[in-house]
Every structure is written in C-alpha cells, then in structure tokens.
Scaffold this motif. Structure first.
Motif, mmCIF file in Angstrom:
data_model
loop_
_atom_site.group_PDB
_atom_site.id
_atom_site.type_symbol
_atom_site.label_atom_id
_atom_site.label_comp_id
_atom_site.label_asym_id
_atom_site.label_seq_id
_atom_site.Cartn_x
_atom_site.Cartn_y
_atom_site.Cartn_z
ATOM 1 N N GLN A 188 0.796 -1.235 0.000
ATOM 2 C CA GLN A 188 0.000 0.000 0.000
ATOM 3 C C GLN A 188 0.827 1.283 0.000
ATOM 4 O O GLN A 188 0.463 2.248 -0.683
ATOM 5 C CB GLN A 188 -0.961 -0.011 1.190
ATOM 6 C CG GLN A 188 -1.988 1.108 1.164
ATOM 7 C CD GLN A 188 -2.978 0.999 2.306
ATOM 8 O OE1 GLN A 188 -2.795 0.185 3.219
ATOM 9 N NE2 GLN A 188 -4.020 1.803 2.266
ATOM 10 N N PRO A 189 1.958 1.384 0.732
ATOM 11 C CA PRO A 189 2.709 2.652 0.707
ATOM 12 C C PRO A 189 3.201 3.060 -0.674
ATOM 13 O O PRO A 189 3.331 4.256 -0.960
ATOM 14 C CB PRO A 189 3.886 2.372 1.649
ATOM 15 C CG PRO A 189 3.381 1.308 2.571
ATOM 16 C CD PRO A 189 2.496 0.449 1.736
ATOM 17 N N SER A 190 3.491 2.096 -1.545
ATOM 18 C CA SER A 190 4.007 2.444 -2.874
ATOM 19 C C SER A 190 2.907 2.799 -3.860
ATOM 20 O O SER A 190 3.200 3.187 -4.991
ATOM 21 C CB SER A 190 4.814 1.275 -3.439
ATOM 22 O OG SER A 190 3.965 0.164 -3.669
ATOM 23 N N LEU A 191 1.630 2.674 -3.467
ATOM 24 C CA LEU A 191 0.537 2.954 -4.381
ATOM 25 C C LEU A 191 0.261 4.446 -4.539
ATOM 26 O O LEU A 191 -0.533 4.840 -5.394
ATOM 27 C CB LEU A 191 -0.741 2.254 -3.901
ATOM 28 C CG LEU A 191 -0.678 0.723 -3.815
ATOM 29 C CD1 LEU A 191 -1.979 0.175 -3.238
ATOM 30 C CD2 LEU A 191 -0.414 0.126 -5.185
ATOM 31 N N LYS A 192 0.909 5.272 -3.725
ATOM 32 C CA LYS A 192 0.650 6.709 -3.810
ATOM 33 C C LYS A 192 1.220 7.303 -5.095
ATOM 34 O O LYS A 192 0.649 8.225 -5.666
ATOM 35 C CB LYS A 192 1.260 7.414 -2.592
ATOM 36 C CG LYS A 192 0.639 6.976 -1.269
ATOM 37 C CD LYS A 192 1.291 7.686 -0.102
ATOM 38 C CE LYS A 192 0.675 7.245 1.223
ATOM 39 N NZ LYS A 192 1.322 7.909 2.376
ATOM 40 N N ASN A 193 2.363 6.775 -5.540
ATOM 41 C CA ASN A 193 3.028 7.329 -6.719
ATOM 42 C C ASN A 193 3.035 6.355 -7.889
ATOM 43 O O ASN A 193 3.878 6.459 -8.791
ATOM 44 C CB ASN A 193 4.474 7.719 -6.371
ATOM 45 C CG ASN A 193 4.532 8.770 -5.281
ATOM 46 O OD1 ASN A 193 3.710 9.673 -5.242
ATOM 47 N ND2 ASN A 193 5.493 8.644 -4.387
ATOM 48 N N ASP A 194 2.130 5.396 -7.897
ATOM 49 C CA ASP A 194 2.126 4.407 -8.969
ATOM 50 C C ASP A 194 1.458 4.980 -10.211
ATOM 51 O O ASP A 194 0.730 5.961 -10.152
ATOM 52 C CB ASP A 194 1.408 3.127 -8.530
ATOM 53 C CG ASP A 194 -0.076 3.370 -8.293
ATOM 54 O OD1 ASP A 194 -0.433 4.536 -8.044
ATOM 55 O OD2 ASP A 194 -0.867 2.417 -8.359
ATOM 56 N N ARG A 195 1.719 4.371 -11.329
ATOM 57 C CA ARG A 195 1.065 4.728 -12.585
ATOM 58 C C ARG A 195 0.921 3.457 -13.407
ATOM 59 O O ARG A 195 1.718 2.533 -13.285
ATOM 60 C CB ARG A 195 1.844 5.783 -13.373
ATOM 61 C CG ARG A 195 3.247 5.363 -13.789
ATOM 62 C CD ARG A 195 3.972 6.501 -14.475
ATOM 63 N NE ARG A 195 5.325 6.130 -14.853
ATOM 64 C CZ ARG A 195 5.643 5.557 -16.002
ATOM 65 N NH1 ARG A 195 4.699 5.273 -16.879
ATOM 66 N NH2 ARG A 195 6.889 5.253 -16.288
ATOM 67 N N TYR A 196 -0.076 3.417 -14.256
ATOM 68 C CA TYR A 196 -0.337 2.218 -15.039
ATOM 69 C C TYR A 196 0.709 2.049 -16.143
ATOM 70 O O TYR A 196 1.161 3.017 -16.743
ATOM 71 C CB TYR A 196 -1.732 2.263 -15.661
ATOM 72 C CG TYR A 196 -2.844 2.155 -14.649
ATOM 73 C CD1 TYR A 196 -2.979 1.015 -13.868
ATOM 74 C CD2 TYR A 196 -3.743 3.180 -14.467
ATOM 75 C CE1 TYR A 196 -3.988 0.899 -12.940
ATOM 76 C CE2 TYR A 196 -4.762 3.086 -13.535
ATOM 77 C CZ TYR A 196 -4.875 1.939 -12.784
ATOM 78 O OH TYR A 196 -5.872 1.834 -11.849
ATOM 79 N N TRP A 197 1.039 0.804 -16.394
ATOM 80 C CA TRP A 197 1.981 0.474 -17.450
ATOM 81 C C TRP A 197 1.321 0.678 -18.804
ATOM 82 O O TRP A 197 0.210 0.201 -19.039
ATOM 83 C CB TRP A 197 2.432 -0.971 -17.277
ATOM 84 C CG TRP A 197 3.513 -1.404 -18.208
ATOM 85 C CD1 TRP A 197 4.856 -1.200 -18.065
ATOM 86 C CD2 TRP A 197 3.358 -2.125 -19.433
ATOM 87 N NE1 TRP A 197 5.542 -1.745 -19.116
ATOM 88 C CE2 TRP A 197 4.651 -2.330 -19.986
ATOM 89 C CE3 TRP A 197 2.264 -2.630 -20.127
ATOM 90 C CZ2 TRP A 197 4.863 -3.001 -21.177
ATOM 91 C CZ3 TRP A 197 2.475 -3.293 -21.321
ATOM 92 C CH2 TRP A 197 3.761 -3.477 -21.838
#
Length: 354
Positions: A130-139
C-alpha cells in the motif's frame, strides 16, 4: 332541421371568401396532419366568426374531451420514457458498483480465488504494498516514458480510477490463480478489456518488487528438517533442489528472428521458456529469466545463474533431459539424480531367439 348537426344561418358566404384546403397526391406525414388540422380549425373559426355556420354543444364537448385525452396521453408517454431512462441508469450503476471484495468472505474463498491461504495473509500483502501505491502509474508499454508534466497529470486524475487498489490486486491474483481470460475479468469487474491488461501488467511488476524476497535459497539443515516422508530415505535424504524447465505460450512475434527463437518443437507453438527450482517440500528457491522456446534445457541451466548457487555435496534431482549436465555438476562436487534409462528394446529376431 333540428336533427341536423349543422344549421345554415343567414345568407350564403360569397365564393371569393370560401377557403379551400389544397390537397396534393403524396404520402401524408405527421406534419401534414398537424397542418391540415390547423387549417381546418382556422376555417371553422373563420366561419364562426363571420356567423356563417355554428356547431352544436355536443360536437364541441366531444372535441374538447378528445383534446384533453390527447394531452394526457402525451404527458403519460413522456413520464414513462423518463422512468425507463432512470431505471436503466440505476441498473447500470448497481452493476458498476458491485463490490468484488465481497467474494472474500472466509479463508476458503480467499484460497480458492487468490491462492493465498487466509484472509489475514491477503490483507497483510496489501498492507505491505500500500505505501508504494501513492506514486504508482499504469503500465502503457515499453516505449512509454513518463515526463514530469505527464506525471502531474496522472496524479491529478488518480481519483478517476474505476477500481480501488485492493480490487486491482484481487483481479491480478484471480487471473494468476484461476487462469481467467481478460474478457471474463472485464465482465466481472465491469471495466474495459484494455484496462484489465494495464492493471495486470502493472500489478505483476509491483508484486515482483515486493514478493521476490520470498524466493530464496534455504540452508541445508532447514531443507533437511522439512523433508517430506517420501524423501526421508537413505537414497533421497540429501536432495536439496528439484529442477525442471517450463514453457508458457506466447503470441507469434512479428520479427522473423524472434519467431525462430521462440518456436518450440516440443509444444508446437511459440513459447517462453524458464528454469524453475524447488526444494523437496515444494518451496521455490530459484526462477530464471525467460528464454525462447527453442533454447535447450542445458543452455538455460548453464547461463541462467543457477550453477552459481550450487554448493559442494549438493544433491540435485532432475528429469532425463538434464542427464547431459552430469559432468558440469561433477566439476562442482555435486550429485545429479536422473531417472535411469529405459531398458533397450529387443528386436523381433532377438525375441524369437530367446
């Protein structure tokens, strides 16, 4: 003349003041009907205003009732169309708002849909990611590069995502565990087919980043302590690794060189091939990179980095396809166990002679 509907009063109207309704031989439309009715009403009002003709009260009452009924039918039709539209919108919203997480009601359902043994373990995996989902983007493909402006635009539109991150993780595990097709997942989660593909590719890369630590090389004493009963014999008690190569079907590459490299004579299809190693208890301790389906098992074993993990006096169990690696393992002071070769077949003359 009292029984007649219309009574002529006074003198006859002059011919030049009589109104004639022009008619043409063509198909009548709704606009023509309205225009004819308007002209007729104008004629009636004109004649009545000039006191040439007059209608009885019964005819006027019937016309008024017909007009009221027509207005009522028109209003009811509009109301019915509005209700139909609202009902269809509500049904679509209910389908879109279906919570797929409601499938995970107990540990048995969680294991069936995701392969994770318990619901608490599923939540623990999500909590770690969950912590890394703040700055994720779709491939969006290997040729897509995210600039600063695009990254800001993505952060601005994150609220428009159709599924929450937990549902996206469930979709990924369901595809891996159950082998569902993208179109089936799109219907289940009420999203588009391309959106399913982007979610799966993004989450596979994300899960690799956090769960690759679970694939490690356990110590000898740990492996020996967790041996299954079938391995607790004098012959197989020293087995530390069981290796085999696996193939996965892929689409036909457009490049002719890649087509040649990925063609598998064993599967009769274009495949990606990789080496997998587990310990006797079933725990994965090595996964190689993917190679073309044309690559031999020996080449992948020697060039995938697996030989660097071999320690002296290790015992490796493999299929008969790895029997040509016996010398390579012997140089590392390791033992390779393969199935014995089948007995030679007797010819017809040998069988008759015996």
């Amino acid at each position: 003349m009292g029984h007649m509907d219309r009574v002529v009063v006074g003198r006859q109207p002059p011919k030049d003041r009589c109104l004639e309704i022009p008619t043409k031989k063509r198909k009548s439309t709704s606009n023509d009907c309205h225009r004819d009715s308007d002209v007729t009403n104008n004629v009636k009002s004109h004649l009545i205003d000039h006191d040439y003709l007059e209608y009885c009260d019964t005819c006027l009452y019937k016309e008024e009732e017909i007009r009221k009924f027509k207005d009522q039918i028109r209003s009811l039709t509009l109301e019915l169309n509005d209700l139909k539209m609202k009902t269809s919108v509500n049904v679509q919203n209910q389908l879109k708002s279906r919570d797929m997480l409601s499938l995970l009601v107990n540990d048995r359902k969680v294991k069936f849909y995701t392969g994770i043994p318990t619901k608490s373990a599923f939540n623990a995996v999500y909590k770690a990611i969950q912590p890394s989902l703040k700055n994720d983007r779709y491939w969006k493909g290997p040729s897509y590069h995210c600039t600063t402006l695009k990254h800001k635009k993505f952060q601005k539109n994150r609220a428009c995502r159709k599924l929450n991150p937990k549902e996206e993780m469930l979709l990924t595990f369901m595809k891996i565990r159950l082998g569902l097709l993208d179109e089936d997942l799109a219907d289940r989660f009420q999203i588009s087919l391309s959106y399913v593909s982007r979610i799966f590719t993004t989450w596979v890369k994300l899960l690799k980043r956090y769960l690759s630590c679970l694939v490690f090389n356990a110590q000898k004493d740990v492996v020996r302590h967790n041996l299954t009963p079938s391995f607790r014999t004098t012959k197989y008690s020293q087995v530390r690794r069981i290796i085999d190569c696996s193939e996965v079907f892929i689409e036909k590459p457009q490049n002719l060189v890649y087509q040649n490299q990925c063609w598998s004579d064993y599967k009769h299809h274009h495949t990606a091939k990789f080496l997998l190693s587990i310990n006797p208890s079933g725990m994965i301790n090595f996964v190689s990179d993917c190679w073309g389906g044309r690559t031999s098992d020996k080449h992948i074993t020697l060039h995938s980095g697996f030989m660097d993990l071999i320690e002296p006096f290790d015992c490796i169990m493999a299929d008969k396809g790895f029997s040509n690696l016996l010398q390579d393992f012997t140089l590392l002071h390791a033992t390779l166990l393969t199935p014995p070769p089948p007995p030679p077949r007797q010819t017809w003359r040998q069988s008759n002679a015996s």
